[in-house]
Design a protein around this motif. Structure first.
Motif, mmCIF file in Angstrom:
data_model
loop_
_atom_site.group_PDB
_atom_site.id
_atom_site.type_symbol
_atom_site.label_atom_id
_atom_site.label_comp_id
_atom_site.label_asym_id
_atom_site.label_seq_id
_atom_site.Cartn_x
_atom_site.Cartn_y
_atom_site.Cartn_z
ATOM 1 N N ARG A 1 9.717 -1.852 26.925
ATOM 2 C CA ARG A 1 8.819 -1.846 26.179
ATOM 3 C C ARG A 1 9.085 -1.861 24.644
ATOM 4 N N LEU A 2 9.991 -0.996 24.450
ATOM 5 C CA LEU A 2 10.557 -0.650 23.009
ATOM 6 C C LEU A 2 11.516 -1.855 22.490
ATOM 7 N N ALA A 3 11.882 -2.885 23.436
ATOM 8 C CA ALA A 3 13.014 -3.625 23.042
ATOM 9 C C ALA A 3 12.493 -4.490 21.635
ATOM 10 N N PRO A 4 11.153 -4.626 21.287
ATOM 11 C CA PRO A 4 10.990 -5.405 20.224
ATOM 12 C C PRO A 4 11.102 -4.865 18.795
ATOM 13 N N VAL A 5 11.456 -3.563 18.990
ATOM 14 C CA VAL A 5 11.628 -2.530 17.540
ATOM 15 C C VAL A 5 12.493 -3.412 16.711
ATOM 16 N N GLU A 6 13.695 -4.154 16.922
ATOM 17 C CA GLU A 6 14.429 -4.431 16.048
ATOM 18 C C GLU A 6 13.865 -5.582 15.346
ATOM 19 N N ALA A 7 13.089 -6.257 15.941
ATOM 20 C CA ALA A 7 12.441 -7.573 15.377
ATOM 21 C C ALA A 7 11.363 -7.136 14.451
ATOM 22 N N LEU A 8 10.702 -5.970 14.792
ATOM 23 C CA LEU A 8 9.585 -5.652 13.871
ATOM 24 C C LEU A 8 10.288 -4.838 12.549
ATOM 25 N N LEU A 9 11.208 -4.476 12.643
ATOM 26 C CA LEU A 9 11.974 -3.762 11.288
ATOM 27 C C LEU A 9 11.704 -4.371 9.959
ATOM 28 N N PRO A 10 12.330 -5.599 9.985
ATOM 29 C CA PRO A 10 12.270 -6.179 8.601
ATOM 30 C C PRO A 10 10.820 -6.262 8.104
ATOM 31 N N TYR A 11 9.684 -6.465 8.753
ATOM 32 C CA TYR A 11 8.534 -6.559 8.330
ATOM 33 C C TYR A 11 8.156 -5.084 7.821
ATOM 34 N N ALA A 12 8.388 -4.155 8.783
ATOM 35 C CA ALA A 12 7.891 -2.714 8.442
ATOM 36 C C ALA A 12 8.812 -2.359 7.061
ATOM 37 N N THR A 13 9.652 -2.850 6.993
ATOM 38 C CA THR A 13 10.735 -2.462 5.903
ATOM 39 C C THR A 13 9.890 -2.958 4.702
ATOM 40 N N ILE A 14 9.677 -4.161 4.841
ATOM 41 C CA ILE A 14 8.841 -4.806 3.489
ATOM 42 C C ILE A 14 7.613 -4.088 3.208
ATOM 43 N N ALA A 15 6.814 -3.607 4.171
ATOM 44 C CA ALA A 15 5.692 -2.886 4.213
ATOM 45 C C ALA A 15 5.761 -1.748 3.560
ATOM 46 N N PHE A 16 6.772 -0.797 3.981
ATOM 47 C CA PHE A 16 7.236 0.391 3.579
ATOM 48 C C PHE A 16 7.679 0.467 1.995
ATOM 49 N N GLN A 17 8.463 -0.622 1.608
ATOM 50 C CA GLN A 17 9.057 -0.784 0.440
ATOM 51 C C GLN A 17 7.811 -0.893 -0.547
ATOM 52 N N PHE A 18 6.885 -1.847 -0.129
ATOM 53 C CA PHE A 18 5.890 -2.191 -1.145
ATOM 54 C C PHE A 18 4.977 -0.944 -1.133
ATOM 55 N N LEU A 19 4.844 0.012 -0.173
ATOM 56 C CA LEU A 19 4.190 1.127 -0.201
ATOM 57 C C LEU A 19 4.824 2.065 -1.252
ATOM 58 N N ALA A 20 5.999 2.349 -1.065
ATOM 59 C CA ALA A 20 6.957 3.109 -2.167
ATOM 60 C C ALA A 20 6.522 2.563 -3.490
ATOM 61 N N LYS A 21 6.624 1.506 -3.971
ATOM 62 C CA LYS A 21 6.111 1.055 -5.289
ATOM 63 C C LYS A 21 4.918 1.779 -5.738
ATOM 64 N N VAL A 22 3.707 1.455 -4.756
ATOM 65 C CA VAL A 22 2.671 2.050 -5.173
ATOM 66 C C VAL A 22 2.470 3.377 -5.278
ATOM 67 N N LEU A 23 3.340 4.127 -4.195
ATOM 68 C CA LEU A 23 3.282 5.662 -4.288
ATOM 69 C C LEU A 23 3.993 6.247 -5.571
ATOM 70 N N ASP A 24 5.087 5.322 -6.074
ATOM 71 C CA ASP A 24 5.799 5.580 -7.356
ATOM 72 C C ASP A 24 4.774 5.566 -8.558
ATOM 73 N N ALA A 25 3.881 4.572 -8.393
ATOM 74 C CA ALA A 25 3.142 4.159 -9.730
ATOM 75 C C ALA A 25 1.798 5.155 -9.585
ATOM 76 N N ASP A 26 1.172 5.425 -8.127
ATOM 77 C CA ASP A 26 0.229 6.583 -8.383
ATOM 78 C C ASP A 26 0.348 6.905 -6.902
ATOM 79 N N PRO A 27 0.650 8.622 -6.893
ATOM 80 C CA PRO A 27 1.136 9.129 -5.742
ATOM 81 C C PRO A 27 -0.201 9.067 -4.646
ATOM 82 N N ARG A 28 -1.494 8.708 -4.747
ATOM 83 C CA ARG A 28 -2.518 8.570 -3.899
ATOM 84 C C ARG A 28 -2.568 7.212 -3.487
ATOM 85 N N PRO A 29 -2.172 6.892 -2.244
ATOM 86 C CA PRO A 29 -2.230 5.302 -1.919
ATOM 87 C C PRO A 29 -3.649 4.963 -1.514
#
Length: 170
Positions: free
Chosen positions: A142-170
């Motif tokens: 069931r966890l086999a698709p994890v690798e395919a999901l990681l690029p999208y999760a990385t984009i989302a978390f990096q976007f979030l990191a920019k938001v948190l850097d600008a304002d620590p309250r997401p």
């Protein structure tokens, strides 16, 4: 496999001006639901230097609100997820109880299996996708698709990191 329409929707959100971090995490969540399955998804970010984590997304705000920080405990989960950068998964509530203080809450939600998927950038875990389901659910198959999901999760978390850097309250 991730449904192409979910990828197209996610990438359209990435390109659209004014997209929020919540929209992107939600898009990744839809991919998780469709490709792996989960009864409950949350997402967390980490400040490893301060040994703290913070929930930034929750599909059940009553049980898992977006409030405050919690300390990172040193246990088997920490070793696997934060140091080795591997997925941590369990199939039984007894295994969850060994590493999570809120295991009774997890069980009360009808969940007894979990998976924590680390998102790693520049050698550091910047976040995790946290999945809960019924006992025995998060098998390797069931966890086999994890690798395919990681690029999208990385984009989302990096976007979030920019938001948190600008304002620590997401």
């Amino acid at each position: 496999m991730i449904e192409p329409v979910l990828i197209s929707d996610f990438m359209a959100s990435v390109r659209r001006p004014g997209t929020s971090a919540a929209e992107l995490i939600g898009g990744v969540g839809r991919m998780v639901h469709a490709s792996i399955g989960t009864k409950l998804l949350t997402a967390s970010v980490f400040d490893i230097g301060k040994r703290q984590s913070r929930r930034i997304h929750s599909e059940n705000l009553a049980a898992y609100p977006l409030a405050g920080v919690k300390p990172i405990e040193d246990n088997r989960w920490t070793e696997i997820v934060l140091r080795q950068h591997r997925v941590f998964s369990t199939l039984r509530i007894e295994d969850i109880a060994e590493v999570f203080f809120d295991w009774r809450l997890i069980q009360s939600l009808g969940c007894e299996s979990n998976a924590n998927i680390p998102v790693v950038v520049d050698g550091k875990v910047i976040g995790t996708l946290n999945l809960l389901h019924e006992a025995g659910y998060y098998t390797a198959e069931r966890l086999a698709p994890v690798e395919a999901l990681l690029p999208y999760a990385t984009i989302a978390f990096q976007f979030l990191a920019k938001v948190l850097d600008a304002d620590p309250r997401p």
